[in-house]
Design an enzyme around this catalytic site. Structure first.
Site, PDB file in Angstrom:
ATOM      1  N   GLY A 155      73.875-112.980  61.255  1.00  0.00           N
ATOM      2  CA  GLY A 155      73.183-113.269  60.004  1.00  0.00           C
ATOM      3  C   GLY A 155      74.217-113.526  58.921  1.00  0.00           C
ATOM      4  N   SER A 156      74.549-112.462  58.167  1.00  0.00           N
ATOM      5  CA  SER A 156      75.597-112.599  57.158  1.00  0.00           C
ATOM      6  C   SER A 156      76.939-112.951  57.791  1.00  0.00           C
ATOM      7  CB  SER A 156      75.722-111.295  56.358  1.00  0.00           C
ATOM      8  OG  SER A 156      74.526-111.031  55.638  1.00  0.00           O
ATOM      9  N   GLN A 194      52.086-104.766  36.818  1.00  0.00           N
ATOM     10  CA  GLN A 194      51.671-103.538  36.126  1.00  0.00           C
ATOM     11  C   GLN A 194      50.906-103.875  34.849  1.00  0.00           C
ATOM     12  OE1 GLN A 194      52.156-100.692  37.563  1.00  0.00           O
ATOM     13  NE2 GLN A 194      51.352 -99.318  35.998  1.00  0.00           N
ATOM     14  N   GLN A 250      52.371-100.587  21.763  1.00  0.00           N
ATOM     15  CA  GLN A 250      53.826-100.656  21.703  1.00  0.00           C
ATOM     16  C   GLN A 250      54.477-100.500  23.080  1.00  0.00           C
ATOM     17  OE1 GLN A 250      56.335 -97.459  19.902  1.00  0.00           O
ATOM     18  NE2 GLN A 250      56.910 -99.056  18.419  1.00  0.00           N
ATOM     19  N   GLU A 269      70.326-116.614  51.864  1.00  0.00           N
ATOM     20  CA  GLU A 269      71.523-117.269  51.305  1.00  0.00           C
ATOM     21  C   GLU A 269      72.567-116.258  50.831  1.00  0.00           C
ATOM     22  OE1 GLU A 269      71.712-120.180  51.984  1.00  0.00           O
ATOM     23  OE2 GLU A 269      69.642-120.914  52.125  1.00  0.00           O
ATOM     24  N   GLY A 303      72.035-111.896  66.377  1.00  0.00           N
ATOM     25  CA  GLY A 303      73.247-111.117  66.153  1.00  0.00           C
ATOM     26  C   GLY A 303      74.201-111.732  65.157  1.00  0.00           C
ATOM     27  N   THR A 355      72.902-111.800  51.016  1.00  0.00           N
ATOM     28  CA  THR A 355      72.220-110.658  50.425  1.00  0.00           C
ATOM     29  C   THR A 355      72.851-110.265  49.080  1.00  0.00           C
ATOM     30  OG1 THR A 355      73.680-109.058  51.501  1.00  0.00           O
ATOM     31  CG2 THR A 355      71.712-109.772  52.740  1.00  0.00           C
ATOM     32  N   GLY A 411      44.821-103.758  37.842  1.00  0.00           N
ATOM     33  CA  GLY A 411      44.154-104.112  39.090  1.00  0.00           C
ATOM     34  C   GLY A 411      44.070-105.607  39.308  1.00  0.00           C
TER      35      GLY A 411
END
Length: 382
Positions: free
Chosen positions: A130-131, A334, A277, A361, A128, A363, A338
């Site tokens: 985190g940040s 990309q 290109q 550290e 409960g 978000t 593959g």
């Protein structure tokens, strides 16, 4: 680009670059496959990092470290970012909270950590909290000669094999609860490791749940003063954030270099891929984004070295670099097609690993809040 890096700092970066390629890269495949760094390998790599003077590179001279300015530190971390997260962690960075060690604590806790002889974990985050670190619920109740800890921490890095854990808990006081830092040593009665979380990436880098069920902590294992817990817990938040930014610049550079080499040697339709290109534009976008983040990173490090208020600069660097690393990894995958999706190349690992840095550290949203406060004035957020 020439960022006017002092020669001695460039030498540290080159030393780290060679360490990464010669000592870390050869073990990446086995660590990814086994999802662990074998203890014998970890000990050997730490010892090598100590020998080279890289271990504890974030520590000041009075603690046994090299006392490097932040610009030199981010250059080292940038090179470490070109290795997997688990292997990069073999070049340890002890938490600055240990600098408050007094008397025999320095010999028992601080010095062994700086020399790579003991492994630490830092336990602040809870299910409960985190940040919102102030929302921690782990409690410490006063007893004769010490404190009794009860609570659960989660997402704790290498908590399953740490020699000791620095636990931030709320200590009961007559005028209310205040945060404090306690050192819990491995094997203490009532201390146990819960789940070892399964993760999307960061293979070989365990993240755990830690349970404290009536763990007794003697007064000699209290760090600093009662009430200093959050200050100690967040003492090196800027260093942690700028370190993440540097790591992401490094991992993005590796993905970029790998993809560019692929475009040079891979041929399709009788031509090198790099001659198309559309693919050239993707490379240009990657190069620009990496350099933008690197410029922000170095500028933020220099601001920290000047001793000014670097919070906004560091948040800009962290936000830019972590978001950029994800985009660069995606484009690199990309470009390889593959082959990029297969685990035979480092691109697949980088693609998975980069995602977590937008969370850890602070978000991306937390960084935007920090930047907005600097732009609009803190009174806007009162």
């Amino acid at each position: 680009m020439d960022y006017l890096i002092p020669e001695e700092f460039s030498q540290f970066a080159e030393l780290t670059r060679q360490f990464v390629r010669q000592e870390l890269w050869p073990h990446e495949e086995e660590v990814e496959r086994a999802d662990c760094v074998a203890p014998s390998l970890a000990a050997r790599l730490r010892a090598k990092a100590v020998e080279l003077g890289l271990f504890g590179f974030n520590m000041p001279e009075e603690a046994g470290g090299p006392g490097l300015p932040y610009l030199a530190q981010v250059l080292i971390r940038e090179q470490l970012g070109q290795a997997s997260v688990a292997l990069a962690d073999m070049v340890g960075r002890p938490p600055k909270a240990l600098l408050v060690c007094q008397g025999e604590q320095r010999q028992r806790l601080l010095q062994p950590a700086v020399r790579g002889e003991k492994i630490w974990a830092f336990a602040l985050t809870e299910p409960g909290a985190g940040s919102d670190a102030a929302a921690i619920r782990t409690r410490a109740t006063r007893e004769q000669g010490g404190w009794r800890l009860n609570g659960t921490k989660h997402f704790i890095s290498h908590g399953n094999h740490a020699d000791y854990v620095i636990v931030i808990a709320k200590a009961s006081q007559a005028d209310g609860d205040v945060p404090a830092a306690f050192v819990v040593e491995r094997g203490a009665a009532g201390f146990s490791v819960g789940r070892i979380h399964r993760k999307m990436g960061w293979r070989g880098y365990p993240i755990c749940e830690l349970v404290f069920d009536g763990v007794f902590v003697g007064d000699d294992n209290v760090l600093g003063a009662i009430g200093d817990g959050l200050r100690l817990g967040l003492a090196n938040i800027l260093e942690s954030r700028i370190g993440v930014a540097a790591h992401c610049v490094g991992m993005a550079q590796r993905a970029y270099d790998y993809a560019v080499e692929h475009l040079r040697v891979r041929r399709q339709f009788g031509r090198q891929l790099g001659s198309f290109q559309g693919l050239q534009w993707m490379v240009a976008d990657m190069a620009v984004e990496i350099e933008q983040s690197r410029a922000l990173l170095y500028a933020a490090a220099r601001e920290m070295d000047r001793g000014g208020d670097a919070r906004a600069a560091v948040s800009m660097a962290k936000l830019s670099a972590t978001e950029m690393a994800g985009r660069v990894a995606d484009r690199a995958l990309q470009l390889l097609g593959g082959a990029g999706y297969m685990a035979e190349s480092p691109i697949e690992m980088i693609y998975r690993d980069a995602r977590a840095f937008r969370i850890g550290e602070g978000t991306s949203e937390i960084q935007k809040n920090q930047i907005a406060r600097a732009c609009l004035g803190r009174e806007m957020f009162a």
